[in-house]
Write a protein that holds these residues in place. Structure first.
Motif, short mmCIF file in Angstrom:
data_model
loop_
_atom_site.label_atom_id
_atom_site.label_comp_id
_atom_site.label_asym_id
_atom_site.label_seq_id
_atom_site.Cartn_x
_atom_site.Cartn_y
_atom_site.Cartn_z
N ASP A 272 34.53 2.18 1.34
CA ASP A 272 33.10 1.95 1.14
C ASP A 272 32.46 1.12 2.24
O ASP A 272 31.25 1.21 2.47
CB ASP A 272 32.85 1.27 -0.21
N LEU A 273 33.23 0.32 2.93
CA LEU A 273 32.71 -0.53 4.00
C LEU A 273 32.01 0.29 5.07
O LEU A 273 31.00 -0.14 5.63
CB LEU A 273 33.84 -1.37 4.60
N TRP A 274 32.53 1.50 5.36
CA TRP A 274 31.85 2.38 6.32
C TRP A 274 31.08 3.50 5.61
O TRP A 274 30.04 3.95 6.08
CB TRP A 274 32.85 3.02 7.30
N LYS A 275 31.60 3.95 4.46
CA LYS A 275 31.02 5.12 3.79
C LYS A 275 29.63 4.83 3.24
O LYS A 275 28.71 5.67 3.35
CB LYS A 275 31.95 5.59 2.67
N VAL A 276 29.44 3.68 2.61
CA VAL A 276 28.15 3.36 2.01
C VAL A 276 27.04 3.28 3.06
O VAL A 276 25.99 3.90 2.89
CB VAL A 276 28.23 2.09 1.15
N PRO A 277 27.22 2.53 4.16
CA PRO A 277 26.15 2.54 5.16
C PRO A 277 25.89 3.90 5.78
O PRO A 277 24.75 4.25 6.08
CB PRO A 277 26.62 1.52 6.21
N ARG A 278 26.93 4.71 5.96
CA ARG A 278 26.74 6.08 6.44
C ARG A 278 25.86 6.87 5.46
O ARG A 278 24.95 7.61 5.88
CB ARG A 278 28.08 6.77 6.61
N MET A 279 26.12 6.74 4.16
CA MET A 279 25.32 7.45 3.16
C MET A 279 23.87 7.00 3.19
O MET A 279 22.95 7.82 3.18
CB MET A 279 25.90 7.20 1.75
N VAL A 280 23.67 5.69 3.21
CA VAL A 280 22.32 5.16 3.21
C VAL A 280 21.56 5.63 4.45
O VAL A 280 20.41 6.07 4.37
CB VAL A 280 22.34 3.61 3.16
N ASP A 281 22.22 5.59 5.59
CA ASP A 281 21.59 6.00 6.84
C ASP A 281 21.23 7.48 6.82
O ASP A 281 20.22 7.89 7.41
CB ASP A 281 22.52 5.69 8.02
N SER A 282 22.05 8.29 6.13
CA SER A 282 21.76 9.72 6.05
C SER A 282 20.56 10.00 5.16
O SER A 282 19.87 11.02 5.33
CB SER A 282 22.99 10.48 5.53
N MET A 283 20.29 9.11 4.22
CA MET A 283 19.12 9.28 3.34
C MET A 283 17.84 8.81 4.01
O MET A 283 16.78 9.41 3.84
CB MET A 283 19.35 8.49 2.04
N TYR A 284 17.95 7.70 4.75
CA TYR A 284 16.79 7.15 5.46
C TYR A 284 17.31 6.34 6.64
O TYR A 284 18.03 5.35 6.45
CB TYR A 284 15.94 6.27 4.54
N ASP A 285 16.98 6.76 7.85
CA ASP A 285 17.56 6.14 9.04
C ASP A 285 16.73 4.96 9.56
O ASP A 285 16.94 4.49 10.69
CB ASP A 285 17.77 7.17 10.15
N GLY A 286 15.80 4.45 8.73
CA GLY A 286 14.99 3.31 9.13
C GLY A 286 15.42 1.99 8.53
O GLY A 286 14.66 1.02 8.55
N TYR A 287 16.66 1.94 8.01
CA TYR A 287 17.18 0.69 7.46
C TYR A 287 17.87 -0.14 8.55
O TYR A 287 18.52 0.41 9.45
CB TYR A 287 18.21 0.96 6.37
N SER A 288 17.74 -1.47 8.43
CA SER A 288 18.57 -2.40 9.18
C SER A 288 19.69 -2.86 8.24
O SER A 288 19.45 -3.12 7.06
CB SER A 288 17.76 -3.61 9.64
#
Length: 312
Positions: A272-288
């Motif tokens: 999840d350490l890499w998978k969760v941010p990858r998922m979030v970024d795929s939904m919206y790439d404007g997150y920090s």
């Protein structure tokens, strides 16, 4: 390039040049040098919770160490991607510290990366909140996270709060702890990627570690947040014992449309350490992205991914 950038770059290159077998061998070798009492403590912890794999050197079972090696070898590019996406030095130092702890049992760097200024989830330098917050707390337990929120941000700094909890005893304490605060809804439901029925799997260690499964003795309704909440959501917190990826998928519409602040536990496995941010970024790439750790320096737990919308 600062010292953490340099160390992470060298670490990534070392992982990339090695085979899986070499990485696993080096992790085993490093573990053999760890103090015997620390080994006992670590094995007791890992084998009690069993999120990460079994570790029983007495029986020659090093499953958890092998799982570390697999995650590092197969996903080092994902970790490099995440390192480059992280929004501050503290987050990058923590990511290096976590991975180096997995690889070489480096307790010193992780000890210097544990968050000691702010409460769990709520880094006031990063997570800005106001009176219009609509908060979704997944894994509310006894209301501890919401009580922290009210303490640090103020009792008048929210519009609505939704609390989800699956354990009967914890649910009753949750309601009692928050009963005098307005506009809080309590929902005894599991949260996944779709509606249906699942079961509560009881932990032998703590009710806070109870989780959902496909079979068991206690049936409970499961919902997706997209189906269960119509309001515009501004903040989602998740600590649901390894179900975060499925729950995140069930929040897709809210993430795409509302861009809520996300506070997600990413330590219940080695993925999840890499998978969760990858998922979030795929939904919206404007997150920090930011990482914070509130757990132990022996084995890093209580790791939270913070995602906040970048300014337009």
């Amino acid at each position: 390039m600062n010292i953490i950038d340099k160390n992470f770059d060298l670490f990534a290159k070392e992982i990339k040049r090695q085979s899986l077998e070499e990485i696993y061998h080096n992790i085993r070798l490093s573990y053999s040098k760890v103090d015997y009492n620390i080994q006992n403590s670590l094995e007791n912890f890992l084998n009690d919770f069993l999120y990460w794999g079994v570790l029983k050197r007495e029986y020659g079972n090093y499953e958890e160490l092998y799982n570390r090696a697999v995650s590092l070898k197969e996903h080092i590019d994902d970790y490099v991607w995440l390192y480059d996406k992280l929004g501050d030095y503290r987050s990058r130092k923590l990511l290096f510290a976590i991975l180096n702890n997995w690889y070489s049992f480096d307790f010193e760097t992780i000890n210097g990366s544990i968050e000691r200024n702010y409460p769990h989830y709520f880094d006031l330098d990063v997570v800005k909140c106001d009176k219009d917050e609509v908060i979704v707390d997944l894994g509310s337990y006894t209301g501890d996270t919401i009580l922290e929120y009210l303490s640090y941000y103020g009792v008048d700094n929210y519009k609505k709060i939704y609390c989800y909890e699956i354990t009967d005893d914890s649910f009753e304490i949750l309601r009692n702890n928050l009963m005098y605060y307005p506009n809080i809804e309590f929902r005894k439901k599991a949260v996944l990627d779709k509606n249906g029925e699942v079961y509560v799997s009881k932990s032998g260690v703590s009710d806070s570690a109870n989780k959902v499964s496909n079979d068991g003795d206690i049936a409970i309704n499961a919902v997706s947040i997209d189906e269960d909440i119509e309001d515009k959501v501004t903040l989602i917190k998740m600590d649901i014992e390894g179900a975060e990826v499925k729950a995140l998928e069930g929040c897709r519409r809210h993430i795409v449309n509302d861009k809520p602040k996300l506070l997600i536990s990413v330590y219940h496995n080695h993925e999840d350490l890499w998978k969760v941010p990858r998922m979030v970024d795929s939904m919206y790439d404007g997150y920090s992205f930011y990482l914070r750790c509130y757990g132990s320096n022996i084995f890093p737990t209580e790791i939270v991914l913070i995602a906040v919308k970048e300014k337009d």
